[in-house]
Design a protein around this motif. Structure first.
Motif, PDB file in Angstrom:
ATOM      1  N   TYR A 198      59.432  34.235  57.669  1.00 35.96           N
ATOM      2  CA  TYR A 198      58.395  33.264  57.346  1.00 35.96           C
ATOM      3  C   TYR A 198      57.104  33.988  56.994  1.00 35.96           C
ATOM      4  CZ  TYR A 198      61.287  29.523  59.326  1.00 35.96           C
ATOM      5  OH  TYR A 198      62.299  28.626  59.578  1.00 35.96           O
ATOM      6  N   SER A 199      56.320  33.388  56.102  1.00 31.06           N
ATOM      7  CA  SER A 199      54.974  33.858  55.793  1.00 31.06           C
ATOM      8  C   SER A 199      54.003  32.703  55.993  1.00 31.06           C
ATOM      9  CB  SER A 199      54.874  34.355  54.341  1.00 31.06           C
ATOM     10  OG  SER A 199      55.601  35.537  54.145  1.00 31.06           O
ATOM     11  N   LYS A 200      52.778  33.042  56.348  1.00 31.15           N
ATOM     12  CA  LYS A 200      51.748  32.010  56.411  1.00 31.15           C
ATOM     13  C   LYS A 200      51.386  31.582  54.994  1.00 31.15           C
ATOM     14  CE  LYS A 200      49.586  32.793  60.881  1.00 31.15           C
ATOM     15  NZ  LYS A 200      48.315  33.020  61.606  1.00 31.15           N
ATOM     16  N   GLN A 201      51.198  30.289  54.827  1.00 33.25           N
ATOM     17  CA  GLN A 201      50.927  29.724  53.504  1.00 33.25           C
ATOM     18  C   GLN A 201      49.595  28.983  53.518  1.00 33.25           C
ATOM     19  OE1 GLN A 201      53.454  27.326  50.100  1.00 33.25           O
ATOM     20  NE2 GLN A 201      53.913  26.885  52.246  1.00 33.25           N
ATOM     21  N   PHE A 202      48.812  29.201  52.467  1.00 31.12           N
ATOM     22  CA  PHE A 202      47.496  28.566  52.372  1.00 31.12           C
ATOM     23  C   PHE A 202      47.285  28.013  50.967  1.00 31.12           C
ATOM     24  CE2 PHE A 202      47.189  31.962  55.477  1.00 31.12           C
ATOM     25  CZ  PHE A 202      46.531  31.365  56.546  1.00 31.12           C
ATOM     26  N   ASN A 203      46.487  26.970  50.875  1.00 33.04           N
ATOM     27  CA  ASN A 203      45.891  26.571  49.606  1.00 33.04           C
ATOM     28  C   ASN A 203      44.601  27.367  49.450  1.00 33.04           C
ATOM     29  OD1 ASN A 203      47.764  24.739  48.651  1.00 33.04           O
ATOM     30  ND2 ASN A 203      46.764  22.967  49.559  1.00 33.04           N
ATOM     31  N   GLU A 204      44.509  28.148  48.391  1.00 30.67           N
ATOM     32  CA  GLU A 204      43.299  28.920  48.129  1.00 30.67           C
ATOM     33  C   GLU A 204      42.513  28.204  47.038  1.00 30.67           C
ATOM     34  OE1 GLU A 204      42.773  33.531  47.786  1.00 30.67           O
ATOM     35  OE2 GLU A 204      43.215  32.745  45.778  1.00 30.67           O
ATOM     36  N   LYS A 205      41.287  27.805  47.342  1.00 28.69           N
ATOM     37  CA  LYS A 205      40.447  27.100  46.377  1.00 28.69           C
ATOM     38  C   LYS A 205      39.316  28.013  45.937  1.00 28.69           C
ATOM     39  CE  LYS A 205      37.785  22.882  45.554  1.00 28.69           C
ATOM     40  NZ  LYS A 205      37.270  21.611  46.128  1.00 28.69           N
ATOM     41  N   SER A 206      39.316  28.306  44.627  1.00 24.82           N
ATOM     42  CA  SER A 206      38.249  29.104  44.033  1.00 24.82           C
ATOM     43  C   SER A 206      37.615  28.270  42.931  1.00 24.82           C
ATOM     44  CB  SER A 206      38.807  30.416  43.459  1.00 24.82           C
ATOM     45  OG  SER A 206      39.437  31.179  44.465  1.00 24.82           O
ATOM     46  N   GLY A 207      36.438  27.765  43.166  1.00 24.47           N
ATOM     47  CA  GLY A 207      35.811  26.854  42.216  1.00 24.47           C
ATOM     48  C   GLY A 207      36.608  25.569  42.134  1.00 24.47           C
ATOM     49  N   SER A 208      37.022  25.191  40.928  1.00 24.14           N
ATOM     50  CA  SER A 208      37.785  23.957  40.747  1.00 24.14           C
ATOM     51  C   SER A 208      39.296  24.194  40.811  1.00 24.14           C
ATOM     52  CB  SER A 208      37.432  23.314  39.398  1.00 24.14           C
ATOM     53  OG  SER A 208      37.744  24.200  38.323  1.00 24.14           O
ATOM     54  N   LEU A 209      39.704  25.463  40.935  1.00 22.14           N
ATOM     55  CA  LEU A 209      41.120  25.792  40.917  1.00 22.14           C
ATOM     56  C   LEU A 209      41.672  25.941  42.327  1.00 22.14           C
ATOM     57  CD1 LEU A 209      43.662  26.645  39.251  1.00 22.14           C
ATOM     58  CD2 LEU A 209      42.893  29.004  39.597  1.00 22.14           C
ATOM     59  N   THR A 210      42.820  25.298  42.588  1.00 22.19           N
ATOM     60  CA  THR A 210      43.514  25.429  43.864  1.00 22.19           C
ATOM     61  C   THR A 210      44.954  25.821  43.608  1.00 22.19           C
ATOM     62  OG1 THR A 210      42.112  23.748  44.915  1.00 22.19           O
ATOM     63  CG2 THR A 210      44.201  24.262  45.994  1.00 22.19           C
ATOM     64  N   HIS A 211      45.404  26.837  44.302  1.00 19.46           N
ATOM     65  CA  HIS A 211      46.808  27.242  44.219  1.00 19.46           C
ATOM     66  C   HIS A 211      47.218  27.825  45.567  1.00 19.46           C
ATOM     67  CE1 HIS A 211      45.905  31.585  43.985  1.00 19.46           C
ATOM     68  NE2 HIS A 211      44.826  31.198  43.331  1.00 19.46           N
ATOM     69  N   ARG A 212      48.519  27.983  45.756  1.00 21.44           N
ATOM     70  CA  ARG A 212      49.020  28.448  47.041  1.00 21.44           C
ATOM     71  C   ARG A 212      49.165  29.971  47.061  1.00 21.44           C
ATOM     72  NH1 ARG A 212      54.480  25.726  47.936  1.00 21.44           N
ATOM     73  NH2 ARG A 212      54.581  25.960  45.657  1.00 21.44           N
ATOM     74  N   ILE A 213      48.939  30.547  48.229  1.00 23.71           N
ATOM     75  CA  ILE A 213      49.145  31.984  48.439  1.00 23.71           C
ATOM     76  C   ILE A 213      49.907  32.178  49.748  1.00 23.71           C
ATOM     77  CG2 ILE A 213      46.997  32.572  47.235  1.00 23.71           C
ATOM     78  CD1 ILE A 213      45.950  33.329  50.124  1.00 23.71           C
ATOM     79  N   LEU A 214      50.420  33.405  49.935  1.00 29.50           N
ATOM     80  CA  LEU A 214      51.105  33.772  51.172  1.00 29.50           C
ATOM     81  C   LEU A 214      50.428  34.985  51.795  1.00 29.50           C
ATOM     82  CD1 LEU A 214      54.878  33.553  50.093  1.00 29.50           C
ATOM     83  CD2 LEU A 214      53.436  31.751  51.064  1.00 29.50           C
ATOM     84  N   ASN A 215      50.424  35.010  53.124  1.00 32.83           N
ATOM     85  CA  ASN A 215      49.957  36.164  53.897  1.00 32.83           C
ATOM     86  C   ASN A 215      50.935  36.443  55.027  1.00 32.83           C
ATOM     87  OD1 ASN A 215      46.494  35.345  53.473  1.00 32.83           O
ATOM     88  ND2 ASN A 215      47.546  37.111  52.639  1.00 32.83           N
ATOM     89  N   ASP A 216      51.025  37.706  55.405  1.00 32.15           N
ATOM     90  CA  ASP A 216      51.861  38.110  56.545  1.00 32.15           C
ATOM     91  C   ASP A 216      50.977  38.729  57.619  1.00 32.15           C
ATOM     92  OD1 ASP A 216      54.181  37.291  55.253  1.00 32.15           O
ATOM     93  OD2 ASP A 216      54.488  39.257  54.313  1.00 32.15           O
ATOM     94  N   ASP A 217      51.067  38.207  58.842  1.00 29.36           N
ATOM     95  CA  ASP A 217      50.216  38.703  59.923  1.00 29.36           C
ATOM     96  C   ASP A 217      50.470  40.166  60.252  1.00 29.36           C
ATOM     97  OD1 ASP A 217      48.806  36.372  60.273  1.00 29.36           O
ATOM     98  OD2 ASP A 217      50.114  35.581  61.849  1.00 29.36           O
ATOM     99  N   ASP A 218      51.703  40.631  60.022  1.00 33.27           N
ATOM    100  CA  ASP A 218      52.035  42.003  60.415  1.00 33.27           C
ATOM    101  C   ASP A 218      51.669  43.036  59.350  1.00 33.27           C
ATOM    102  OD1 ASP A 218      53.902  41.172  58.598  1.00 33.27           O
ATOM    103  OD2 ASP A 218      55.638  42.019  59.648  1.00 33.27           O
ATOM    104  N   ARG A 219      51.054  42.600  58.264  1.00 35.53           N
ATOM    105  CA  ARG A 219      50.645  43.532  57.222  1.00 35.53           C
ATOM    106  C   ARG A 219      49.143  43.769  57.307  1.00 35.53           C
ATOM    107  NH1 ARG A 219      54.465  43.832  53.091  1.00 35.53           N
ATOM    108  NH2 ARG A 219      53.214  45.594  52.347  1.00 35.53           N
ATOM    109  N   PRO A 220      48.690  45.020  57.148  1.00 33.40           N
ATOM    110  CA  PRO A 220      47.255  45.313  57.259  1.00 33.40           C
ATOM    111  C   PRO A 220      46.456  44.722  56.107  1.00 33.40           C
ATOM    112  CG  PRO A 220      48.444  47.252  56.493  1.00 33.40           C
ATOM    113  CD  PRO A 220      49.487  46.230  56.855  1.00 33.40           C
ATOM    114  N   ALA A 221      45.163  44.508  56.349  1.00 33.36           N
ATOM    115  CA  ALA A 221      44.292  43.960  55.305  1.00 33.36           C
ATOM    116  C   ALA A 221      43.892  45.028  54.302  1.00 33.36           C
ATOM    117  CB  ALA A 221      43.042  43.346  55.933  1.00 33.36           C
ATOM    118  N   GLY A 222      43.797  46.275  54.753  1.00 26.92           N
ATOM    119  CA  GLY A 222      43.375  47.359  53.874  1.00 26.92           C
ATOM    120  C   GLY A 222      44.469  47.805  52.935  1.00 26.92           C
TER     121      GLY A 222
END
Length: 298
Positions: A198-222
């Protein structure tokens, strides 16, 4: 030639086939055909003199003498088809197949997509030189482009930074020109396969555009670069343990996959120059594993 090279040079192969079959068609149409007609006329006149010409003989003689050589007949048949495919593929729409999961959850492995070749301008095939400007790429577009480190490969990512933008991706949050994207949590995304995950799923809103993205908690941000970044304008990027900050140079774009922790993109290999643009992806026309995937996407 490898299969990958064959696919990469498909436009060149089509062009060569179109030229060869076109030359053969034109040579037959304007040189060989008049000669065949002249020979038929001469033969018919000779038979008429000898009084050996009836309708059946006339038709049989014309059919025999007007018959094209096999290689000419096939070339003439293939030429309009090859020319049509070449024009459609070069100037209008080109199909691609998604090979990896870097654009999940927007695009799945096995999606067959259509790419609009003219929305960003008309480019000469083979040379890939823009001759007519139409629209400029927009932030949020899903774009196919030739990989800067190996132009024989086509990549697909989302535009997050336009020329002149300052793109910050830190702690798995996107900030463009000082404006932070807004995130809305969605149900976790299930990766199907031999090992379910499983991956965490988010709606990412940048200005007027919204789309879905995935993130994994076990992966570093850098971004682990394992040494200095090695790509043109790398000095425009600053890498830190929390992420990366880049100033997009003129005539270039900063690309990222929607599967943020599982995407090799501009964070790793740099900016995409305008001349590498192939077109805008806009429609899924087939997925043999899931027909419900067919349709447009953001």
């Amino acid at each position: 030639m490898s299969f990958q090279s064959l696919i990469s040079n498909f436009a060149l192969i089509l062009f060569v086939l179109m030229v060869v079959t076109g030359v053969i068609w034109a040579f037959d149409r304007f040189v060989l055909l008049p000669k065949r007609k002249a020979n038929v006329s001469a033969a018919l006149q000779e038979l008429e003199k000898n009084g050996n010409l009836d309708q059946a003989s006339r038709s049989q003689l014309e059919a025999s003498m007007m018959r094209q050589p096999v290689w000419v007949e096939y070339s003439g048949s293939f030429f309009p088809v090859i020319a049509l495919v070449f024009v459609l593929r070069s100037f209008l729409f080109e199909p691609f197949k998604i090979p990896s999961g870097s654009m999940l959850p927007t695009l799945y492995v096995g999606d067959f997509i259509l790419v609009n070749k003219f929305t960003y301008g008309i480019r000469l095939p083979i040379l890939d030189k823009k001759i007519i400007s139409v629209n400029e790429p927009q932030r949020g577009d899903v774009m196919v482009f030739r990989f800067p480190k190996d132009p024989s490969q086509n990549y697909i990512k989302r535009i997050v930074g336009l020329p002149g933008d300052t793109v910050v991706y830190k702690n798995k949050k996107l900030i463009v020109n000082g404006v932070e994207s807004q995130y809305e949590s969605q149900p976790e995304f299930l990766h199907e396969g031999p090992q379910l995950s499983y991956s965490k799923q988010f709606n990412e809103k940048s200005g007027s555009l919204t789309h879905r993205i995935l993130n994994d908690d076990d992966r570093p941000a850098g971004i682990a670069m394992f040494g200095e970044a090695n790509f043109p304008y790398a000095d425009q990027c600053i890498y830190e343990i929390e992420g990366v900050t880049c100033k997009v140079p003129a005539g270039h774009y900063f690309m990222m996959g929607d599967n943020r922790d599982n995407s090799q993109d501009s964070r790793f290999w740099g900016f995409v120059p305008d001349q590498n643009i192939v077109g805008k992806a806009f429609f899924i026309w087939m997925n043999f594993s899931d027909l419900k995937r067919v349709g447009s996407f953001q």
